[in-house]
Design a protein around this motif. Structure first.
Motif, PDB file in Angstrom:
ATOM      1  N   LEU A   1       0.933  -1.123   0.029  1.00 55.78           N
ATOM      2  CA  LEU A   1      -0.075  -0.039  -0.123  1.00 55.78           C
ATOM      3  C   LEU A   1       0.897   1.293   0.079  1.00 55.78           C
ATOM      4  CD1 LEU A   1      -3.009   1.212   0.400  1.00 55.78           C
ATOM      5  CD2 LEU A   1      -2.600   1.270   2.680  1.00 55.78           C
ATOM      6  N   HIS A   2       0.867   2.035  -0.939  1.00 52.09           N
ATOM      7  CA  HIS A   2       1.878   2.900  -1.283  1.00 52.09           C
ATOM      8  C   HIS A   2       1.498   4.151  -1.938  1.00 52.09           C
ATOM      9  CE1 HIS A   2       6.022   4.335  -1.542  1.00 52.09           C
ATOM     10  NE2 HIS A   2       5.878   4.403  -3.297  1.00 52.09           N
ATOM     11  N   ILE A   3       1.928   5.309  -1.360  1.00 47.43           N
ATOM     12  CA  ILE A   3       1.451   6.744  -1.724  1.00 47.43           C
ATOM     13  C   ILE A   3       2.539   7.246  -2.720  1.00 47.43           C
ATOM     14  CG2 ILE A   3       2.194   7.934   0.164  1.00 47.43           C
ATOM     15  CD1 ILE A   3      -1.053   8.693  -1.906  1.00 47.43           C
ATOM     16  N   MET A   4       2.642   7.948  -3.852  1.00 48.09           N
ATOM     17  CA  MET A   4       3.926   8.199  -4.415  1.00 48.09           C
ATOM     18  C   MET A   4       3.422   9.428  -5.582  1.00 48.09           C
ATOM     19  SD  MET A   4       3.644   4.761  -6.999  1.00 48.09           S
ATOM     20  CE  MET A   4       2.194   4.419  -7.804  1.00 48.09           C
ATOM     21  N   PHE A   5       4.512   9.841  -6.047  1.00 49.18           N
ATOM     22  CA  PHE A   5       4.350  11.042  -6.648  1.00 49.18           C
ATOM     23  C   PHE A   5       5.127  10.909  -8.072  1.00 49.18           C
ATOM     24  CE2 PHE A   5       6.917  14.895  -8.114  1.00 49.18           C
ATOM     25  CZ  PHE A   5       5.775  15.880  -8.125  1.00 49.18           C
TER      26      PHE A   5
ATOM     27  N   VAL B   1      -0.216  12.983  -7.534  1.00 48.04           N
ATOM     28  CA  VAL B   1      -0.202  12.022  -6.365  1.00 48.04           C
ATOM     29  C   VAL B   1      -1.070  10.971  -6.564  1.00 48.04           C
ATOM     30  CG1 VAL B   1      -0.574  11.984  -3.941  1.00 48.04           C
ATOM     31  CG2 VAL B   1       0.330  14.025  -4.829  1.00 48.04           C
ATOM     32  N   LEU B   2      -0.568   9.708  -6.475  1.00 48.63           N
ATOM     33  CA  LEU B   2      -1.096   8.489  -6.702  1.00 48.63           C
ATOM     34  C   LEU B   2      -1.148   7.559  -5.562  1.00 48.63           C
ATOM     35  CD1 LEU B   2       0.830   9.094  -9.510  1.00 48.63           C
ATOM     36  CD2 LEU B   2      -0.336   7.209 -10.443  1.00 48.63           C
ATOM     37  N   ALA B   3      -1.822   6.550  -5.472  1.00 47.57           N
ATOM     38  CA  ALA B   3      -1.493   5.318  -4.523  1.00 47.57           C
ATOM     39  C   ALA B   3      -1.720   4.025  -5.205  1.00 47.57           C
ATOM     40  CB  ALA B   3      -2.812   5.673  -3.542  1.00 47.57           C
ATOM     41  N   VAL B   4      -1.245   3.150  -4.847  1.00 45.08           N
ATOM     42  CA  VAL B   4      -1.107   1.804  -5.365  1.00 45.08           C
ATOM     43  C   VAL B   4      -1.474   0.799  -4.407  1.00 45.08           C
ATOM     44  CG1 VAL B   4       1.039   1.422  -5.059  1.00 45.08           C
ATOM     45  CG2 VAL B   4       0.082   0.068  -6.709  1.00 45.08           C
TER      46      VAL B   4
END
Length: 886
Positions: free
Chosen positions: A685-689, A696-699
């Motif tokens: 579970l990851h938040i990223m740029f 801003v995204l999440a996976v």
């Protein structure tokens, strides 16, 4: 070329040598060996293997090991992994094969067998050929050949009456040995043998001078009664689409085994196994001097504990005990196998045009690593395997690809993969470089000739079938692959695909070669395998490579302590970037070149941080590049999950010698910052740029929808002042990536003059952080001018022992201070200051925001009699300090 096909199915099933998983009574012959060069021995094996022959003048030998490991242990050669020492060791191509042809002898106690007892000698790996003698008698009718073909001998009638036995082997190197002319696999002729190819040199290793000649794997004595249980085979079927939690529908377990009756009378008994306190039995009558394959009745396992890949679920393992009872009463032999209940499937993704893998009915986004071998000189140990595979588990990876220029990995490797939930693609011993994919002036033979390698096709197939039997029960083993970047010759490919694997396994996907169209249709977007060097981070996000890329990576020079382990002091010179118009573009020390510094290196990527002023400064800034590269790689691929990609495999994550080319920890098991960057970027579970469109995204790499989360974005300037960039409530579906909001204008404005820090966090309803990410962004000119001026942060450190071999390190940064940026924590010996390796950190190279703290857990290997270790902390703007552990 020797062709002895067709390959008979009965031969496949019944006549291969075996090595027990865990037998009723067995022990390893791993100490007390002696050896001598063949040039110094006049007598033959019949004489040498008699107790009356004196080996007093022979030297101690390393078994399992090679001639070179023995010479190193006896201080006859310098450490070939240090400096230019490898050039000081004679190469077999120059000396001739006799120079590295050796006799090995071992005296051992084994009393004459009792009534009905059978005694077996097992050799799990000899490179390359050998003759075997015991107590004056030759055991093999003809010289054994093949690095990957196990040997088994019934020595019951050959044991000495007084219980004092001598085993002697003469071991011959491969033939040909190959010319190490600088090509991939040297001149390629090493591939004429059924052996590993990297030993003649590759672009990440220098030649192994003896080509790893020796008794390189285990030698074991096993004792049974009348019947020997061999090559058990366990298959698990998990129908339907499952989830890790909750009550499970039944699974099916299928068990078979070979039973060998080496006596001259028929034997009746019962073959049975026990699993999860349930027993399945079958009565069997075995003819004299025969081996028979027996399949037992299927077991339907109720509410099974399922095995899952790393980050998707747990990895429970069952103990299956398989035994044969003579007349249903007396245990003749037994084997114990660790069983993981799972089923691996595959399906074609029509959108990406690549294969996707399913485990227990659930599709798995594959985040993989290309694995070469643990040690280039074959110095294996369960502890080293465990440490290396734990690193890969900690990087949140779920797949290991065992590269085809090395070997079928040892059972101990697979045991660690079973434990840590790492699926495995196992290549066979073919590579495009040596086996003729390209026209290559470095190769002795032309392309068409090399396509027929190896010379002995029958030996290749016999070895392949034997190795399949050795590792097929491991739940981690997911796929077989014909070769690296090229298929084996047609007759070998046909036998593997149509005969050997269906007959001896039948449950796993076979990939013809590592980048085959059947794995990944490789015309989409014009991408390709690789690249293998440092790239702009935006490349990982915006450039579309193959939809299941089997090899893509970057670099990985270690920090100063790592470099000092194998570079002499006079060669600790940082590369100098000469500019894009110079040829070459970098000035690099010759020892760095010898240890495979990439040539398209760090310097131009370090310049935005300020030109390195010393080797220490170079190594420190290299870690920033390492972290950013590997985080960006996996984030970019994850952002296009199921759209562009079904998986990716990094080339590569480790080195089996002291190379600087592609690694996340060095040969001495010391991680560089890339390991923690990849750990971050691969989080389930990851938040990223996204640096391309500033989104801003999440996976979410799980099987459940994630709800009730708040995404918070905050910028920090070089003084530590924060600016809110927005927040949003997050819901994200299972196994997907999702965009939320852009940071374009506000972020560019904040970064314009000196760059900016970007903090992204996912908070749950209790406002606890469940995912975080921290970026450092360049100014409008593309430089990190603010970092170059960053003032020191008064980081506070406390370290306490929380359990045996476990330390908790708490880092605190007072409010009103600048960010304490990029801190490396190390556990060190309190007296010498040397790092304790291996050590496992819950995180590292961490940045602490003003007014916040973070606790890092460290697990390390205890040294007997050593004092409690200390902790060192050093950051970009935090001077190195040492702290006592309380």
């Amino acid at each position: 070329m020797k062709h002895k096909l067709p390959f008979l199915l009965s031969f496949l099933f019944l006549n291969f040598f075996h090595f027990p998983a865990t037998s009723q009574t067995s022990y390893e012959l791993n100490a007390g060996w002696k050896c001598q060069s063949i040039a110094k021995v006049k007598e033959n094996g019949h004489a040498i293997s008699k107790a009356t022959y004196s080996t007093a003048t022979w030297q101690p030998a390393v078994v399992p090991g090679t001639v070179l490991t023995t010479q190193l242990a006896n201080q006859q050669i310098p450490d070939p992994f240090y400096g230019m020492n490898n050039q000081r060791i004679p190469d077999i191509y120059t000396t001739g094969r006799d120079y590295y042809t050796y006799w090995f002898a071992k005296d051992f106690q084994e009393a004459p067998p009792q009534k009905n007892e059978q005694v077996w000698l097992h050799l799990r790996g000899v490179n390359y050929s050998c003759d075997v003698f015991l107590n004056g008698q030759k055991l093999n009718d003809k010289t054994h050949e093949g690095m990957f073909l196990r040997q088994s001998y019934n020595i019951t009638q050959h044991l000495a009456k007084d219980g004092k036995n001598r085993l002697a082997l003469v071991v011959f190197p491969p033939d040909p040995v190959g010319n190490p002319n600088g090509g991939q696999g040297g001149d390629g002729t090493i591939a004429k043998n059924v052996t590993h190819q990297y030993v003649a040199g590759w672009d990440w290793i220098q030649p192994i001078r003896d080509r790893n000649t020796g008794i390189w794997d285990k030698v074991t004595i096993e004792k049974t009664q009348l019947i020997n249980v061999k090559n058990p085979h366990i298959i698990t079927l998990v129908p339907g689409k499952r989830k890790p939690e909750g009550t499970q529908a039944p699974a099916t377990v299928k068990v078979s085994a070979e039973l060998e009756n080496s006596t001259d009378k028929k034997v009746t008994g019962v073959l049975q196994y026990t699993l999860d306190r349930k027993t399945v039995s079958q009565k069997v009558t075995l003819p004299a001097k025969a081996t028979q394959l027996v399949r037992l009745k299927d077991l339907v396992l109720q509410n099974p504990k399922l095995w899952w890949p790393n980050t998707y679920g747990a990895q429970p393992l069952y103990h299956l005990q398989l035994r044969f009872l003579v007349n249903g009463k007396t245990v003749s032999d037994e084997e114990t196998v660790q069983v993981g209940i799972r089923e691996i499937q595959r399906e074609w993704n029509v959108h990406t045009r690549s294969m996707q893998v399913l485990v227990n009915g659930q599709k798995i986004f594959l985040k993989g690593a290309n694995w070469i071998i643990s040690d280039a000189m074959l110095r294996f140990s369960p502890a080293r395997y465990d440490a290396e595979l734990r690193f890969h588990r900690d990087m949140n990876l779920n797949l290991m690809r065992v590269w085809g220029g090395a070997l079928v990995e040892r059972p101990e490797f697979f045991e660690a993969c079973d434990k840590y939930g790492l699926l495995v693609i196992q290549d066979f011993w073919i590579t495009g470089d040596a086996n003729g994919k390209w026209v290559d002036p470095m190769k002795k033979d032309d392309q068409w000739t090399r396509r027929k390698y190896p010379d002995d096709h029958h030996l290749f197939l016999t070895s392949a079938a034997d190795q399949v039997k050795m590792i097929r029960n491991h739940p981690s083993l997911a796929m077989w692959c014909g070769g690296n970047e090229i298929t084996p010759p047609k007759d070998l490919l046909t036998a593997l695909e149509d005969s050997i694997l269906p007959s001896l396994d039948g449950t796993r996907w076979f990939i013809p070669y590592s980048n085959a169209d059947s794995m990944s249709f490789n015309s989409i977007g014009g991408g390709g395998d690789g690249p293998y060097t440092i790239q702009p981070i935006s490349q990982f996000w915006a450039y579309r490579t193959w939809p299941f890329n089997s090899e893509v990576g970057s670099v990985g020079v270690g920090d100063m302590e790592s470099l000092q382990r194998f570079l002499p002091k006079e060669n600790l010179i940082a590369p100098q970037y000469l500019g894009p118009n110079s040829k070459p573009t970098e000035k690099v020390d010759s020892v760095w070149h010898y240890h495979n510094y990439t040539g398209v290196g760090y310097e131009q990527h370090l310049l935005p941080y300020g030109a390195p002023t010393s080797i220490e400064d170079f190594a420190r800034k290299a870690q920033l590049v390492n972290y950013d590269q590997y985080r960006g790689l996996m984030e970019g691929f994850s952002s296009h999950m199921w759209d562009w990609y079904t998986g990716t495999i990094i080339w590569k994550t480790q080195n089996p010698w002291t190379s600087m080319r592609g690694q996340l920890y060095d040969y001495y098991l010391d991680p560089n910052a890339g390991l923690y960057g990849l750990r971050n970027g691969s989080a389930p579970l990851h938040i990223m740029f996204d640096p391309v469109d500033s989104m801003v995204l999440a996976v979410n790499n799980s099987f459940e929808i994630k709800r009730d989360m708040m995404l918070v974005a905050t910028a920090y300037d070089m003084a530590g002042k924060s600016t809110s960039l927005g927040q949003v409530i997050v819901e994200i579906g299972a196994s997907t990536s999702k965009k939320y909001f852009p940071l374009k204008g506000s972020l560019r404005k904040l970064a314009k003059d000196k760059g900016v820090f970007l903090s992204l966090r996912l908070l749950n309803l209790e406002k606890n952080c469940i995912s975080s990410n921290f970026y450092w962004l360049a100014d409008a000119k593309g430089t990190y001018s603010g970092l170059q001026e960053l003032t020191n942060a008064p980081l506070q450190v406390a370290a306490k022992q929380s359990a045996k071999s476990k330390i908790e390190v708490t880092l605190s940064n007072p409010a009103g201070q600048p960010v304490a940026f990029f801190n490396r924590i190390s556990v060190v010996h309190s007296l010498t200051g040397q790092r304790l390796l291996p050590a496992f950190y819950s995180d590292n190279y961490v940045s602490i925001l003003p007014g916040e703290k973070q606790t890092i857990t460290v697990e390390y290997t205890t040294i007997a009699g050593a004092p409690l270790p200390s902790i060192t902390v050093e950051g970009w703007n935090v001077p190195k300090q040492t702290y006592l552990v309380k």
